[in-house]
Design an enzyme around this catalytic site. Structure first.
Site, PDB file in Angstrom:
ATOM      1  N   HIS A 171       0.840  -1.205   0.000  1.00 26.98           N
ATOM      2  CA  HIS A 171       0.000   0.000   0.000  1.00 26.98           C
ATOM      3  C   HIS A 171       0.874   1.254   0.000  1.00 26.98           C
ATOM      4  O   HIS A 171       1.354   1.680   1.056  1.00 26.98           O
ATOM      5  CB  HIS A 171      -0.922   0.008   1.226  1.00 26.98           C
ATOM      6  CG  HIS A 171      -2.042  -0.973   1.142  1.00 26.98           C
ATOM      7  ND1 HIS A 171      -3.275  -0.647   0.608  1.00 26.98           N
ATOM      8  CD2 HIS A 171      -2.113  -2.282   1.490  1.00 26.98           C
ATOM      9  CE1 HIS A 171      -4.063  -1.709   0.648  1.00 26.98           C
ATOM     10  NE2 HIS A 171      -3.384  -2.712   1.182  1.00 26.98           N
ATOM     11  N   LYS A 371     -10.613  17.702   4.049  1.00 30.59           N
ATOM     12  CA  LYS A 371     -10.574  18.739   5.072  1.00 30.59           C
ATOM     13  C   LYS A 371      -9.403  19.690   4.890  1.00 30.59           C
ATOM     14  O   LYS A 371      -9.562  20.914   4.984  1.00 30.59           O
ATOM     15  CB  LYS A 371     -10.490  18.085   6.460  1.00 30.59           C
ATOM     16  CG  LYS A 371     -10.681  19.047   7.616  1.00 30.59           C
ATOM     17  CD  LYS A 371     -12.148  19.378   7.793  1.00 30.59           C
ATOM     18  CE  LYS A 371     -12.415  20.175   9.035  1.00 30.59           C
ATOM     19  NZ  LYS A 371     -13.860  20.331   9.301  1.00 30.59           N
TER      20      LYS A 371
END
Length: 515
Positions: A171, A371
């Protein structure tokens, strides 16, 4: 050539991180479920495609597969973990289940040069990565070559240079793969040739044009909460359509000390944006009286908010649109893409739509942003740093910082303690180093001696966490002297508290917020 990346989600709890890393490299991307209609994928017109990880096993016939369009679109494709496995299975390779599991930190040995690794991992190097798989590729499709191996994965990285198809078993999107972000940048910019010129200034102009086109001459109302998301959305919309926007602040009495007054001053005084301020504290307190279950609190607050908001909206009259500060994680987490662990119920967001009786269309200008990108947009719009850099504080506010029943007295005690805590954090220059900090009024009282008298008062808990992405977090390592000072101030200055504790609980992967 299209400058966008399409990420197909197979249910990984860290799919969002792929999008974050791609955008951090200056390339715009969006996440779609693996089973999205082909017309939608074609309409997006990606310049590159990334296949995410996922919890399923490719060896089972009913599990997700990539649409054939992915391999016929003529653009570079990167498969990550499950994405690599389904790529191999669909293109003529083979995957086996459950023999050599790898979870956590691992190392790969790079033994061939590869454009994906260019400038990062040279031939012959041994590199740290993060693995999380139970299946593994045991045969690669025609046209592919092996680039790297690990102890548990003989095909840890593979490449088909002619078609620009690449697969990695690890990953790269998580911070535990030290050069993972650079690898994704290599894929988007070197392999796919995307320019990496996506900026907040460009997004701002695009969003303004999009708002004007959607709204036309209609009226928009926007619910302000005092937080970053709704504030940035309101200022952006006002820049696009001016006084066609009216904001409504429903003051439910669950905000932090002075927040409602700050919102009124900023939007009325500084921006001159039409604003309705409705003090509904008694309405909310009355309906929350005696309620102890946190999910019931959420639902009561949400339903009451909608009722009060609707009353004020009717007084304004003629509104065609409702603006919300919905963010990209809210959208992803509120829609079941795969039924995997990436699905999270977020009951304080109304991203699924509005009550039918309101008869308004949604305007969600931040729907494509994370965000940190919203904060960057806020700075681009000139909002004050005190607002833009504010810690996350979910909609239920102090209601979920008071376990047990809620009273006006408890709210006032907690507000004062919370304000002291944040003031000391700012005084120490630590506010920006902390992801989120707040006080909690515990539903227990203890006996203490204060001066020459006994007291029977509440216990206050303090929390502060650090995080790079909000997916995982650790408690902030305050020095003892700092905590001692905060505790002394709270006990001396806040009647009703005689004991203060610091919570060092860490936040596990996959959860969204602290409660």
């Amino acid at each position: 050539m299209s400058q966008k990346v399409l990420i197909l989600d197979f249910g990984s709890q860290v799919t969002q991180l792929i999008a974050r890393r791609v955008r951090e490299s200056g390339v715009y991307c969006e996440i779609q479920p693996f089973n999205a209609p082909e017309e939608r994928l074609k309409a997006f017109d990606p310049g590159a495609i990334i296949l995410s990880g996922g919890p399923a096993s490719v060896t089972e016939s009913h599990t997700p597969r990539a649409p054939q369009y992915v391999f016929e679109a003529g653009v570079p494709v990167l498969g990550i973990c499950y994405g690599q496995q389904t790529m191999c299975a669909q293109l003529g390779g083979k995957v086996e289940s459950g023999h050599h599991r790898e979870f956590g930190r691992s190392f790969i040995d790079v033994f061939q040069e590869c454009t994906l690794f260019e400038g990062l991992w040279p031939k012959g190097s041994r590199e740290q990565v993060w693995m999380s798989h139970g299946d593994r590729v045991v045969a690669i499709p025609p046209g592919f070559r092996v680039v790297a191996t690990s102890e548990g994965a003989p095909f840890a990285a593979i490449a088909d240079d002619a078609r620009r198809f690449y697969g990695v078993q690890f990953h790269p999107e998580v911070v535990h793969t030290p050069h993972g972000a650079a690898l994704l940048r290599n894929f988007t910019q070197h392999v796919a040739g995307l320019k990496g010129t996506w900026t907040m200034a460009a997004f701002r102009q695009h969003a303004i044009e999009k708002i004007r086109k959607q709204v036309g001459k209609g009226k928009v109302i926007c619910g302000l909460s005092g937080g970053v998301d709704s504030s940035v959305a309101a200022v952006l919309i006002h820049e696009a359509i001016g006084d066609q926007l009216t904001c409504i602040l429903v003051d439910h009495g669950l905000m932090r000390q002075g927040e409602a007054d700050q919102v009124v001053e900023l939007f009325r005084g500084h921006y001159n944006i039409p604003l309705v301020h409705r003090n509904a504290q008694q309405d909310f307190l009355g309906k929350l009286a005696g309620v102890t279950d946190p999910e019931r609190k959420r639902k009561i607050i949400g339903a009451t908010f909608i009722d009060v908001f609707e009353e004020e909206a009717k007084k304004i009259g003629g509104a065609d649109f409702l603006a919300q500060g919905t963010l990209y994680p809210d959208v992803i987490e509120s829609v079941s893409f795969t039924g995997g662990p990436s699905v999270t119920i977020k009951s304080h967001h109304n991203v699924g739509g509005l009550p039918e009786r309101m008869r308004m269309k949604l305007v969600e200008p931040l729907r494509e942003l994370f965000k940190d990108e919203v904060r960057a947009l806020g700075r681009e719009l000139g909002l004050p740093e005190t607002l833009v850099g504010r810690h996350p504080f979910p909609g239920p506010g102090l209601a979920i910082r008071i376990p047990g029943d809620i009273t006006g007295e408890k709210l006032e005690i907690l507000r004062k303690a919370d304000a002291i805590y944040l003031e000391e954090i700012r005084n120490a220059g630590l506010y920006d180093a902390i992801w989120q900090a707040f006080a909690v009024l515990l539903p227990v009282k203890t006996v203490g001696v204060m001066g020459d008298a006994r007291s029977y008062d509440y216990v206050c808990a303090l929390r502060a966490v650090t995080s790079t992405d909000g997916m995982t977090a650790d408690s902030y390592p305050f020095e003892h002297a700092f905590l001692a000072n905060v505790c002394t101030r709270i006990i001396n200055e806040v009647r009703g508290i005689n004991r203060v504790v610091y919570d060092v609980t860490s936040k596990p992967p996959g959860t969204i917020e602290w409660e």
